[in-house]
Write a protein that holds these residues in place. Structure first.
Motif, short mmCIF file in Angstrom:
data_model
loop_
_atom_site.label_atom_id
_atom_site.label_comp_id
_atom_site.label_asym_id
_atom_site.label_seq_id
_atom_site.Cartn_x
_atom_site.Cartn_y
_atom_site.Cartn_z
N PRO A 126 0.83 -1.22 0.00
CA PRO A 126 0.00 0.00 0.00
C PRO A 126 0.85 1.26 0.00
O PRO A 126 1.91 1.31 0.65
CB PRO A 126 -0.80 -0.12 1.31
N GLY A 127 0.41 2.26 -0.72
CA GLY A 127 1.13 3.53 -0.76
C GLY A 127 0.93 4.32 0.53
O GLY A 127 -0.07 4.14 1.24
N SER A 151 -0.93 15.63 2.62
CA SER A 151 -2.04 16.58 2.67
C SER A 151 -3.21 16.17 1.78
O SER A 151 -4.35 16.56 2.04
CB SER A 151 -1.54 17.97 2.25
N LEU A 152 -2.95 15.38 0.75
CA LEU A 152 -4.03 14.93 -0.13
C LEU A 152 -4.69 13.65 0.37
O LEU A 152 -5.79 13.30 -0.06
CB LEU A 152 -3.50 14.71 -1.55
N GLY A 153 -4.01 12.92 1.25
CA GLY A 153 -4.55 11.68 1.77
C GLY A 153 -4.64 10.59 0.72
O GLY A 153 -5.53 9.74 0.77
N SER A 154 -3.72 10.60 -0.23
CA SER A 154 -3.72 9.58 -1.27
C SER A 154 -2.30 9.32 -1.75
O SER A 154 -1.39 10.12 -1.52
CB SER A 154 -4.57 10.03 -2.47
N MET A 155 -2.14 8.18 -2.41
CA MET A 155 -0.86 7.86 -3.03
C MET A 155 -1.11 6.98 -4.25
O MET A 155 -1.84 5.99 -4.16
CB MET A 155 0.08 7.15 -2.06
N VAL A 156 -0.50 7.36 -5.36
CA VAL A 156 -0.58 6.57 -6.59
C VAL A 156 0.76 5.90 -6.81
O VAL A 156 1.79 6.58 -6.90
CB VAL A 156 -0.95 7.45 -7.80
N ARG A 196 -1.57 1.53 -8.65
CA ARG A 196 -2.36 1.27 -7.45
C ARG A 196 -2.70 2.60 -6.82
O ARG A 196 -1.82 3.46 -6.62
CB ARG A 196 -1.57 0.40 -6.48
N LEU A 197 -3.97 2.80 -6.49
CA LEU A 197 -4.43 4.04 -5.87
C LEU A 197 -4.87 3.74 -4.44
O LEU A 197 -5.82 2.97 -4.24
CB LEU A 197 -5.59 4.64 -6.65
N ASP A 198 -4.18 4.32 -3.48
CA ASP A 198 -4.54 4.14 -2.08
C ASP A 198 -5.05 5.47 -1.51
O ASP A 198 -4.48 6.54 -1.78
CB ASP A 198 -3.32 3.67 -1.28
N ALA A 226 -5.63 0.63 -11.39
CA ALA A 226 -5.83 1.25 -12.69
C ALA A 226 -4.99 0.55 -13.75
O ALA A 226 -3.88 0.11 -13.48
CB ALA A 226 -5.46 2.73 -12.63
N ALA A 227 -5.53 0.48 -14.95
CA ALA A 227 -4.79 -0.01 -16.12
C ALA A 227 -4.81 1.08 -17.18
O ALA A 227 -5.83 1.77 -17.36
CB ALA A 227 -5.41 -1.30 -16.65
N LEU A 228 -3.68 1.25 -17.87
CA LEU A 228 -3.56 2.31 -18.87
C LEU A 228 -2.92 1.75 -20.13
O LEU A 228 -2.03 0.89 -20.06
CB LEU A 228 -2.72 3.47 -18.33
N ASN A 229 -3.35 2.25 -21.29
CA ASN A 229 -2.85 1.70 -22.54
C ASN A 229 -1.62 2.44 -23.06
O ASN A 229 -1.53 2.84 -24.22
CB ASN A 229 -3.94 1.66 -23.62
N SER A 230 -0.66 2.61 -22.16
CA SER A 230 0.65 3.15 -22.51
C SER A 230 1.65 2.67 -21.47
O SER A 230 1.31 2.57 -20.28
CB SER A 230 0.64 4.68 -22.52
#
Length: 228
Positions: free
Chosen positions: A74-75, A80-85, A105-107, A177-181
């Motif tokens: 987990p990230g 301050s944003l309370g998130s980690m990618v 992964r988005l936590d 998340a999945a991305l096409n690049s």
């Protein structure tokens, strides 16, 4: 003379039509270029700069090159944003080099936000593993398409459009998340505008704000996006 001219016009028309057909595959490319070999495991130690990453010698490639544990942990959402990618792009996952895909992964802590941003080189699709997220994107005509996602839901963000994710459940949340690049790129709009050195006079005119208001936003954006 008229018949000769008409024949010439027809030949030119046919030639342009054939050229247009030939260019259709090029215009249809919406992500990374197609690979030209089975794989091209990235060599992170090679200093050569190319459009992508240099291939590792195939004779040195083994099964572990196509495995990554970068999304297993987990990230850290203590910011301050309370998130980690956490991104599993070619830079950290050499096995996907030239394959036109990546993951992330988005936590989220309670109330955590991945702020409005874009991926200029990729469409993104997310799957909610745990929790509930309010997500949305803005089309080029300024229309917001937003909804609330629950555990198990999937949502897609079209390539290059501004989008966001906000945790709206009572606890933590996680999404994949999945991305096409292999290298989608990420541009956070607040940072790009107020923390890039564009110039306060530009921002004042663009947003109809005074100098002090722009400076206040700049300081707030800088503080919000500091690494933990």
């Amino acid at each position: 003379m008229a018949g000769s001219f008409s024949a010439h016009v027809r030949r030119v028309t046919v030639a342009l039509f054939v050229l247009q057909l030939a260019l259709l595959p090029m215009m249809a490319i919406a992500s990374d270029a197609d690979p030209e070999q089975d794989f091209c495991v990235a060599d992170p130690n090679n200093p050569t700069i190319v459009n992508g990453l240099v291939c590792k010698n195939p004779a040195l490639v083994n099964g572990t090159d196509f495995k990554s544990t970068v999304l297993a942990t987990p990230g850290n959402t203590n910011n301050s944003l309370g998130s980690m990618v956490t991104a599993a792009a070619a830079g950290k996952f050499p096995g996907i080099n030239t394959l036109g895909i990546s993951m992330a992964r988005l936590d989220f802590a309670k109330g955590g936000l991945v702020p409005p941003h874009t991926h200029p080189r990729a469409t993104e699709i997310i799957f909610v593993v745990e929790g509930s997220l309010f997500v949305g994107f803005v089309s080029t005509d300024g229309t917001l398409f937003a909804t609330t996602l629950q555990k198990g839901d999937v949502f897609v963000f079209p390539r290059g459009l501004l989008h966001f994710e906000l945790n709206v459940c009572d606890g933590t949340a996680t999404a994949i998340a999945a991305l096409n690049s292999q290298n989608p790129g990420t541009q956070i709009q607040a940072v790009a505008l107020f923390n890039s050195g564009i110039g306060e006079v530009v921002l004042e005119k663009a947003f109809g704000l005074g100098e002090k208001a722009v400076q206040k936003i700049e300081y707030a954006v800088e503080a919000a996006n500091k690494k933990p």
